[in-house]
Write an enzyme that holds these catalytic residues in place. Structure first.
Site, PDB file in Angstrom:
ATOM      1  N   GLU A  35       0.826  -1.009  -0.399  1.00 20.58           N
ATOM      2  CA  GLU A  35      -0.120  -0.162  -0.136  1.00 20.58           C
ATOM      3  C   GLU A  35       0.764   1.272  -0.093  1.00 20.58           C
ATOM      4  O   GLU A  35       1.739   1.440   1.199  1.00 20.58           O
ATOM      5  CB  GLU A  35      -1.273  -0.076   1.342  1.00 20.58           C
ATOM      6  CG  GLU A  35      -1.756   0.987   1.548  1.00 20.58           C
ATOM      7  CD  GLU A  35      -2.463   1.738   0.673  1.00 20.58           C
ATOM      8  OE1 GLU A  35      -3.212   1.042  -0.173  1.00 20.58           O
ATOM      9  OE2 GLU A  35      -2.179   2.925  -0.193  1.00 20.58           O
ATOM     10  N   ASN A  43      -9.320   4.079  -1.450  1.00 18.41           N
ATOM     11  CA  ASN A  43     -10.627   4.774  -0.661  1.00 18.41           C
ATOM     12  C   ASN A  43     -11.871   4.172  -0.534  1.00 18.41           C
ATOM     13  O   ASN A  43     -12.762   4.579  -0.351  1.00 18.41           O
ATOM     14  CB  ASN A  43     -11.068   5.526  -2.707  1.00 18.41           C
ATOM     15  CG  ASN A  43     -11.449   6.574  -2.602  1.00 18.41           C
ATOM     16  OD1 ASN A  43     -11.666   7.786  -2.176  1.00 18.41           O
ATOM     17  ND2 ASN A  43     -13.087   5.892  -3.317  1.00 18.41           N
ATOM     18  N   GLY A  49     -19.933   2.571   2.021  1.00 23.02           N
ATOM     19  CA  GLY A  49     -20.317   0.941   2.955  1.00 23.02           C
ATOM     20  C   GLY A  49     -20.954   0.845   2.319  1.00 23.02           C
ATOM     21  O   GLY A  49     -22.320  -0.192   3.031  1.00 23.02           O
ATOM     22  N   ARG A 296     -26.373   7.703 -11.338  1.00 19.28           N
ATOM     23  CA  ARG A 296     -25.592   9.240 -11.710  1.00 19.28           C
ATOM     24  C   ARG A 296     -25.681   9.931 -13.032  1.00 19.28           C
ATOM     25  O   ARG A 296     -25.371  10.776 -13.011  1.00 19.28           O
ATOM     26  CB  ARG A 296     -24.275   8.528 -11.180  1.00 19.28           C
ATOM     27  CG  ARG A 296     -24.843   7.802  -9.707  1.00 19.28           C
ATOM     28  CD  ARG A 296     -23.730   7.414  -9.181  1.00 19.28           C
ATOM     29  NE  ARG A 296     -23.368   7.136  -7.844  1.00 19.28           N
ATOM     30  CZ  ARG A 296     -23.221   6.409  -6.660  1.00 19.28           C
ATOM     31  NH1 ARG A 296     -21.869   6.328  -7.722  1.00 19.28           N
ATOM     32  NH2 ARG A 296     -23.127   6.449  -5.924  1.00 19.28           N
ATOM     33  N   GLU A 430     -11.076  -1.201  -8.883  1.00 18.27           N
ATOM     34  CA  GLU A 430     -11.642   0.052  -9.644  1.00 18.27           C
ATOM     35  C   GLU A 430     -10.283   0.096 -10.730  1.00 18.27           C
ATOM     36  O   GLU A 430     -11.109   1.066 -12.131  1.00 18.27           O
ATOM     37  CB  GLU A 430     -12.281   0.956  -8.823  1.00 18.27           C
ATOM     38  CG  GLU A 430     -12.596   2.862 -10.232  1.00 18.27           C
ATOM     39  CD  GLU A 430     -12.696   3.830  -8.909  1.00 18.27           C
ATOM     40  OE1 GLU A 430     -12.291   3.855  -7.688  1.00 18.27           O
ATOM     41  OE2 GLU A 430     -12.906   4.848  -9.681  1.00 18.27           O
ATOM     42  N   ILE A 446     -18.720  -2.260  -4.665  1.00 20.29           N
ATOM     43  CA  ILE A 446     -17.886  -2.922  -3.466  1.00 20.29           C
ATOM     44  C   ILE A 446     -18.315  -4.070  -3.561  1.00 20.29           C
ATOM     45  O   ILE A 446     -16.647  -5.190  -3.568  1.00 20.29           O
ATOM     46  CB  ILE A 446     -18.590  -2.456  -1.573  1.00 20.29           C
ATOM     47  CG1 ILE A 446     -18.153  -1.406  -1.337  1.00 20.29           C
ATOM     48  CG2 ILE A 446     -18.115  -3.425  -0.435  1.00 20.29           C
ATOM     49  CD1 ILE A 446     -19.049  -0.643   0.234  1.00 20.29           C
TER      50      ILE A 446
END
Lengths: 467, 467
Positions: A35, A43, A49, A296, A430, A446
Site C-alpha cells: 500500500e 478509497n 459502505g 448518477r 476500480e 463494493i
C-alpha cells in the site's frame, strides 16, 4: 537479485486488494499486500459502505423480488450498454453469495433495512452498520492479521518485473515512500512465486491524467476520493501491455455537498434520504427537473454538470433514513428549518414556485405514481409536509473511474498485442475497466471489488509456484 | 544493425502521412513512407473528399461569414466538450491556409460550390472535383514522386526501436507483407536519423479491438473503412508509452446505404443531397424524427443505433447536389420514383402519414424556419414537390475513431509516465485522439489530417540529425 519472496503479491489495500489477499492466503502459504499510502484501506475505507446484492436475505424478508438477471439489466441500462457484459454478469451472479461471505467470514455488520439507490429497479442495497466502508475494511484488516498477511504501508509500486516469457515475476517497490514525493524512500525487489494482483484503485484524484481523458474535469473540480486515488499503478499496468478500456468514462457524484470537501457526510445524506425521500430543486426556478432516483450520469447530466445550482429537500419523516444526519447538521452541510418559507429564504430559492412544486409532488405521492419524472416512489414514502425541513446544497464531484484495464472472467490481465492473458498477472476493483460501462450504479462498487478481488486472489494463489 | 537509413520515416500513406512526407522532404534530404497495404492512400483514398475550412475564398464569394472561432465552437459542441481544445483550435485556425496549400502546392481541384454538412454553423465544406479523397491523394502521390519520396507498399511496422535515452531511433518492418497474414514477408530494420511519424489511421475495421472499447460494435456491424483500418500501429505506439485518449469514442456514420457494403456511393448521396435537401423518415411512422443536419452522433442516437429503419427522400431539385447520383442509381443504392405513392409502396412506408410529413415540411420551407427539429435550411432549398423522387435506405456503419494517442501542439507523442514528449516521435491523423472529442464533424477529418500531418512532418524534419 530479489530482497524478498511471497507466493502472491497484491498492490493496493482496498476492498479488492484485501479480498484477494484473504482468498489467496486460504490457498497458499504467503501473501503480502503493498500500500503506497501511510494508512490502509485506500478509497474503500472512506466510501459509504453500500453493498448491492440480488437475492439477499433482507430482500426475502421484505418480499422484494430480485435476480442477478435484473441486476445485470440495471447495470447495462445505466452503463448505456458499454459494459463488458461477461464481467458485469459475474458481479450480479455472485453478489448475494459474496455479501454472505462478508457476514460469515468477516463478521461484517449491516443495518436491518435495505436502501433503494438510483438506477436500481428494486431496493437491493445493504448498509454497513456504521454507514462507512470502514465497516468492511476493518474486519478485513483483522482477518489479514489473523491469517498472517502483512499489509506493508508506504510501499510504492515503481516497476513490474517480467521473466523471459513475458510473465510477471515480481515488483520493484519504494519503501518508506512519502506520497506523492517520487524522491522519497528506498528501493527493494519482491518476487512473486505465483502471481501479482493489481488492486490499485481508480485515478479520480489524478488531475492531469483525468483531464487527458475528459478535458471538462479541470483542476478546480472537486473529488470525493482520498488523495491517493492516482494513476501510477494503472500506468505501470498499461506499460506492461494491459489494454486500456474506456478510460474517458469518469463518473461524477451528483449527491455531494457544496459546503464540505470530498465525499464528506453529505453524500450519504443525499443518497439515503434526500434523493429517495425528498426532492431535488433547481434554485433558479424552485422546480424539480429530474427523477431524483435516476442513475448518477442522468442526474449529473440533468444538473448540467456544474451549471445548475440545486438543493435537495427532505422533511422530518424522510430524514429518518439519513444515518449521517447528526454529523451533517454539526458541520453545516445540512440545514434545518421550521418552515418551507425559512428554507426558501436561507437558500435564496423562489418561494411561490417552490411551494407549488412541493404541492404538486405531494399530489403525486398521494396518487402513488410520479407522472412527471418517473421516480420510483418508496413504499414508505409520505407527503413532504412534516416539519422541520432539511436542505443540502449540492455540487457534482469526480467520484469513480469506470475505465481501467481489461481482464477476463478469471481476472487475468489481457495483453494488448496478443489479446491473451499476461502470465501470472491479475487485477480487480476500480483499476479494471468495462464492468460498469458509461455509468456505475451506486453500491455496485463494493460488490464488484469483492467479487473480483476473491476471483483474482484465488486464481493467483492457484498458479503453479516458480521453482 | 540497420538495413537502411532515412532522415524521416513515416508510417501510413493517407492524408496525414503524405502531408507529413511532403512537408518533411522540403526540409531534409530523405523521407520514406511505409504502407502495410498493397495500395497507397489508406482510408483517405476512399473517403468523400470533403474539406472544411473557415474563412475560405468560396465563403467570401458566397458572402458566408465564418471564422476559426466559429469552427472551433462547432467542433466543441459536436464533441460534447471532450475535445483537446488546444489541438482542435489549431485545426480550425489553420484550416483555410491548409486548403489553399492543397490548391497551390498540390493542384487539387475542388467544385465551385460549398456544401453545408451537419453540425457546421455555416457552409464551409469544399468538395473535391471527383467527390473522393482520391482527388487529394493522387496529387499527393504525384508530388511525392516529384520530390523523390518512396512509398513502400506491403511494408508493415512490426516494432519501434528506441535508443538508450528512450527516443525513437528506427523501426523494424516486414517487407512483402500480405495483409493481414502475420506470417508473411521478411524483416528489415530502417533507421530514422531525425524522427518517426505515426500516421497509421484508425481502427474501425479492427473488430476485436473496437469491441473492447465499445461492446455494442459487434462483429456483424458494418464499417465504411478499407479493411486495413486496424489497430496494429496504435498498439505499437501504446506499447512505446503513448497515452491512450478516448479510445471508446468511435463514430458511426448515419448516412450509409443498407444496400451496399462499406462507404460506397450512397454515403455521399445522403450527405450532399438527402440530408441537407431532403428529409429523413422513420419507416414505421412515415414521420421525420430529427434535424437531418445534426452532427453524426445526434443522428445515430436518433436512429437508435440500428433499431430505427429509416430512409432519406429527396426530389428532382435536391438531387442536383448529389454528385454520386448516377452510380447510386446504377447500383440500386438510390431508387427513383415518379410519385410519392410509388416511393411509399416500394419502401413499405405508410403513405398517408408520409404525405402529411412532406406537406408539413414544405410549409416549414415556405416559412423559412424548421420549428419542428431546428434544421438549418439551405438558402437554395425548395419545397419537396418536384418529381421524380429518390430514396435511399440507411443503416449506421462504423466510420471513424475519435480516440487515439495523445500529441501536443507540435504533434509530439506524449509519454504516459512522464507526460513529456517521447524523443523523435510524432503523430498525425486519425491515430491521434482528443481533437474531435465525442463526435467528429463531417469534413473535418481531411483538415485535421493535413494540418497536423504538415506540423508533424515539419517538426520531424527539423530534429537534429543523429550522427
Amino acid at each position: 537479485m530479489w530482497d524478498e519472496e511471497y507466493d502472491v503479491v497484491i498492490i493496493g489495500s482496498g476492498f479488492a486488494g484485501l479480498s484477494a489477499a484473504i482468498e489467496a492466503r486460504r490457498l497458499c502459504s504467503s501473501v503480502v499486500v503493498l500500500e503506497k499510502m501511510a494508512v490502509p484501506g485506500g478509497n474503500s475505507i472512506i466510501s459509504g459502505g453500500l453493498f448491492a446484492a440480488a437475492g439477499s436475505p433482507l430482500q426475502a424478508q421484505e418480499n422484494i423480488d430480485d435476480s442477478p438477471e435484473l441486476m445485470l439489466a440495471d447495470m447495462l441500462a445505466a452503463g448505456h450498454d458499454f459494459n463488458h457484459r461477461d464481467l458485469a454478469g459475474i458481479v450480479a451472479e455472485k453478489s448475494a453469495e459474496t455479501l454472505q461471505w462478508t457476514i460469515d467470514e468477516l463478521g461484517v455488520k449491516y443495518r436491518p433495512k435495505l436502501s433503494h439507490l438510483g438506477g436500481h429497479s428494486v431496493p437491493r442495497t445493504y448498509n454497513t452498520a456504521n454507514t462507512s466502508g470502514s465497516g468492511i475494511i476493518r474486519p478485513m484488516l483483522v482477518k489479514c492479521r489473523e491469517m498472517d498477511i502483512p499489509i506493508r504501508l508506504k510501499t510504492f509500486l515503481s516497476q513490474l518485473i517480467t521473466d523471459e516469457s513475458g510473465a510477471i515475476e515480481g515488483v520493484a517497490v519504494i519503501e518508506d515512500y512519502i506520497f506523492p514525493n517520487r524522491e522519497s524512500g528506498i528501493g527493494k525487489r519482491i518476487r512473486a512465486k505465483r502471481a501479482v494482483v493489481m488492486a490499485a484503485g481508480g485515478f479520480s484524484q489524478d488531475k492531469k491524467f483525468r483531464a487527458i481523458q475528459n478535458p471538462m474535469l479541470t483542476e478546480d473540480i472537486e473529488c470525493t476520493n482520498h488523495r491517493g486515488a492516482t494513476a501510477e499503478s494503472l500506468i505501470i499496468a498499461l506499460k506492461a501491455g494491459a489494454i486500456p478500456v474506456q478510460l474517458s468514462m469518469i463518473q461524477l457524484g451528483p449527491w455531494a455537498s457544496r459546503d464540505e470537501e470530498g465525499f464528506g457526510v453529505g453524500s450519504m445524506f443525499s443518497m439515503l434520504a434526500g434523493f429517495p425521500y425528498g426532492i431535488l430543486i433547481d434554485l433558479r426556478t424552485g422546480e424539480r427537473f429530474v427523477n431524483e432516483q435516476a442513475d448518477r450520469k442522468l442526474l449529473v447530466d440533468a444538473m448540467l454538470n456544474f451549471d445548475r445550482e440545486s438543493i435537495a429537500i427532505v422533511d422530518e419523516m424522510g430524514v429518518r433514513h439519513a444515518s449521517t444526519l447528526e454529523k451533517c447538521l454539526k458541520r453545516g452541510v445540512v440545514r434545518k428549518f421550521d418552515t418551507i418559507e425559512e428554507l426558501a429564504i436561507a437558500n435564496q430559492a423562489p418561494l411561490i414556485p417552490l411551494k407549488a412544486t412541493i404541492n404538486a409532488y405531494n399530489a403525486l405521492i398521494e396518487k402513488g405514481r410520479d407522472d412527471q419524472f418517473g421516480k420510483p416512489l418508496p413504499k414508505d414514502l409520505l407527503p413532504l409536509k412534516h416539519p422541520p425541513y432539511y436542505s443540502i446544497r449540492l455540487i457534482s464531484k469526480v467520484h469513480y473511474c469506470m475505465g481501467g484495464i481489461q481482464i477476463n472472467t478469471r481476472a487475468q490481465i489481457i495483453r494488448i498485442d496478443t489479446q491473451q492473458p499476461i502470465g501470472r498477472f491479475y487485477a480487480a476493483g476500480e483499476i479494471v475497466g468495462g464492468i460498469h460501462g458509461a455509468s456505475r450504479l451506486g453500491s455496485n462498487a463494493i460488490t464488484d471489488c469483492i467479487v473480483f478481488g476473491r476471483i483474482a486472489g484465488g486464481n493467483a494463489a492457484n498458479e503453479p509456484p516458480r521453482p
